[in-house]
Enzyme design. Sequence first.
Site, mmCIF file in Angstrom:
data_model
loop_
_atom_site.group_PDB
_atom_site.id
_atom_site.type_symbol
_atom_site.label_atom_id
_atom_site.label_comp_id
_atom_site.label_asym_id
_atom_site.label_seq_id
_atom_site.Cartn_x
_atom_site.Cartn_y
_atom_site.Cartn_z
ATOM 1 N N THR A 18 0.830 -1.196 0.000
ATOM 2 C CA THR A 18 0.000 0.000 0.000
ATOM 3 C C THR A 18 0.867 1.250 0.000
ATOM 4 O O THR A 18 1.863 1.337 0.724
ATOM 5 C CB THR A 18 -0.923 0.003 1.231
ATOM 6 O OG1 THR A 18 -1.768 -1.141 1.148
ATOM 7 C CG2 THR A 18 -1.776 1.256 1.272
ATOM 8 N N HIS A 23 -7.077 -10.074 -1.671
ATOM 9 C CA HIS A 23 -6.486 -9.937 -0.333
ATOM 10 C C HIS A 23 -7.410 -10.623 0.673
ATOM 11 O O HIS A 23 -8.467 -10.112 1.006
ATOM 12 C CB HIS A 23 -6.325 -8.460 0.018
ATOM 13 C CG HIS A 23 -5.327 -8.206 1.110
ATOM 14 N ND1 HIS A 23 -5.117 -9.090 2.161
ATOM 15 C CD2 HIS A 23 -4.470 -7.175 1.320
ATOM 16 C CE1 HIS A 23 -4.178 -8.611 2.955
ATOM 17 N NE2 HIS A 23 -3.764 -7.453 2.476
ATOM 18 N N GLY A 24 -6.975 -11.779 1.135
ATOM 19 C CA GLY A 24 -7.766 -12.527 2.106
ATOM 20 C C GLY A 24 -7.024 -12.727 3.412
ATOM 21 O O GLY A 24 -7.247 -13.726 4.098
ATOM 22 N N HIS A 42 -4.560 -10.851 6.943
ATOM 23 C CA HIS A 42 -4.201 -9.728 7.819
ATOM 24 C C HIS A 42 -5.353 -9.095 8.592
ATOM 25 O O HIS A 42 -5.253 -7.963 9.041
ATOM 26 C CB HIS A 42 -3.504 -8.629 7.000
ATOM 27 C CG HIS A 42 -2.280 -9.094 6.296
ATOM 28 N ND1 HIS A 42 -1.653 -8.360 5.309
ATOM 29 C CD2 HIS A 42 -1.548 -10.242 6.427
ATOM 30 C CE1 HIS A 42 -0.606 -9.021 4.858
ATOM 31 N NE2 HIS A 42 -0.531 -10.174 5.519
ATOM 32 N N TYR A 79 -8.416 -8.463 7.348
ATOM 33 C CA TYR A 79 -9.380 -7.774 6.493
ATOM 34 C C TYR A 79 -10.591 -8.690 6.275
ATOM 35 O O TYR A 79 -10.703 -9.746 6.876
ATOM 36 C CB TYR A 79 -8.709 -7.332 5.199
ATOM 37 C CG TYR A 79 -7.598 -6.338 5.437
ATOM 38 C CD1 TYR A 79 -7.862 -5.101 6.038
ATOM 39 C CD2 TYR A 79 -6.277 -6.642 5.134
ATOM 40 C CE1 TYR A 79 -6.840 -4.197 6.293
ATOM 41 C CE2 TYR A 79 -5.250 -5.738 5.384
ATOM 42 C CZ TYR A 79 -5.542 -4.517 5.967
ATOM 43 O OH TYR A 79 -4.534 -3.621 6.230
#
Length: 380
Positions: free
Chosen positions: A28, A184-185, A187, A189
């Site tokens: 990011t 993105h699956g 951390h 989230y």
Amino acid sequence: MSAIEPLLRPFALRGLELPNRVVMAPMTRYRSPAGVPTGEVASYYARRAATGLGLILTEGVALPHYAAADHPDIPRIDGVEVLEGWRKVIEEVHAAGGRIVPQLWHQGPMWNVEYAGPGTGNPMRPSGIWGPADGVISFRPEGRDASLAPVPPMTDGDIADVIGAYALAARNAVALGADGIAIHGAHGYLIDTFLWDYTNRRDDRWGGDPARRAAFGAEVVRAIRTEIGEDRPIVLRFSQFKMQNYQALLADTPDALGALLGPLADAGVDLFDASQRYFDTPTFEGSTLNLAGWAKKLTGKASMTVGGVALDKARGNAKHIDDSQQSVNNLSLLVERFERGEFDLVAVGRAILNDPAWFTKAVAGEPFLPFDPASLERLT
């Protein structure tokens, strides 16, 4: 011979041919004003693609959903101006000889209404995360706080809306020429909070045993596959740790991990991006396998390792080091594990962020600076 010579072998993911096994990890950057990727973003990725990297995974890209991202400078992937920005990014990467896959990202419970701009409603939480419903997240590994009430779960309508947003984002990406889709699956989230039994307290089709906790992620994968067809790969990032709790465990045994990853593999994941803080850390007692190694062993799918590649100094000593110290890195250990077949691809994050020419230098066996937190190259 280059220290990373074994990583220079080609690899195929469905119809995507990669010239080597080295991938730029998603990172990011908060450099897309109002969600629009700028010319500077295109240059940032194209410079790295020009070094010959096998694949670029982009920073997290917010879905076309009100609660997908908590900052106005996170790139989105909907709207005329935004899509034109992404078109330029993809075209410049391809012109430089690279391949690029956007990472679709829904922050879920970490969406912060103070930064998200227009929109109504609370952060998306699968079910009873214990804590107030004002954007504050309370993970309490030692147990629940009885003074805090559980937050109401997402409804079936909420879930359908988010799955639809993933599908639309994927449709937009491949229409612009993206080479695949990453999800993105990890951390802590949204998808991760469905997978993790600590945050998923549902008692319906979306919660309970591992197969039901994996159902939301599996439906996201299926929706994306419907949009992108059979030729482009789907990459799924997962992790044990959470941004809110580095000691968290998604699964405490190989069997528990396999029960979660199996439905995702069956739904159509081609590559498991196994995020851990240091790639050489064993995941379970009694085995030296890291998280990517277990993903490959348990699912039979390709896997990618990530975490501190070329950054031995990141374990607590991030001081500036001179060229005489450049041999002090973990590439030999990385290649040794790769040659054993533990994983198929290697994702490199901060080393490439810090030095756009890292891959070229690594191939040539030239010195490189593993980590310089003061370097302006990290921003360009």
